[in-house]
Design a protein around this motif. Structure first.
Motif: not given
Length: 184
Positions: A14-15, A18, A21-22
């Motif tokens: 999950e990290r 993310e 996406k960043d």
């Protein structure tokens, strides 16, 4: 035990999504976006300081960002740091109170370069997720004597499904970013 290993892998995947996406958000599109400057650090009195800690950012128009520093002595440093940013192509102007950054229009060639860059970032993120999968599979194999083989096989199937889910999430974010980049 297996559930704990899979739960930890889920959190790490999950990290990774993310983080991808960043990374995608730092690649500029045709519009100005304050996220472009999220990772920008300014040399403020000799120490690297994130721009968000030094200034507020507004987006008054589609291609303009206005950066208002809390301390006017940081204006020149902010302007210089923005000018030195790779892949931005913007020329900031300083009026003594704020820095105005107007983004130039993207050419079709430049858009394609950005798509290649985003695809490379997406592939790196997928490789990272697969690395998490490999490490988790090794952890499951290490449990061989403590739990049954059927449980480990079931855990590996769940791990493969998790990996596919998170790789698909990265692909979805990548597809969204590509569409955003190619939008004229």
């Amino acid at each position: 035990m297996i559930a704990d290993v899979l739960k930890e892998a889920t959190g790490r995947m999950e990290r990774a999504v993310e983080s991808a996406k960043d990374d995608f958000a730092t690649v500029r599109t045709g519009r100005a976006n304050p996220q472009l400057f999220e990772r920008l650090t300014i040399d403020y009195y000799g120490s690297p300081t994130p721009l968000q800690q030094l200034a507020s950012m507004q987006n008054p128009e589609a291609r303009t960002i206005v950066i208002t520093p809390y301390d006017k002595s940081a204006l020149k440093a902010i302007e210089d740091a923005i000018r030195e940013m790779p892949n931005l192509g913007a020329n900031p102007t300083n009026d003594g109170n704020l820095v105005r950054v107007t983004m130039p229009e993207l050419t079709q060639e430049r858009r394609k370069e950005y798509v290649k860059l985003v695809r490379a970032k997406g592939e790196d993120a997928k490789v990272h997720v697969r690395g998490i999968r490999r490490k988790t599979k090794d952890e499951l194999d290490a449990l061989q004597g403590e739990v049954g083989e059927d449980d480990i096989a079931r855990g590996e199937k769940e791990l493969d499904a998790l990996t596919k889910t998170y790789v698909d999430k990265i692909d979805e974010a990548l597809k969204h970013k590509e569409a955003e980049l190619l939008e004229v």
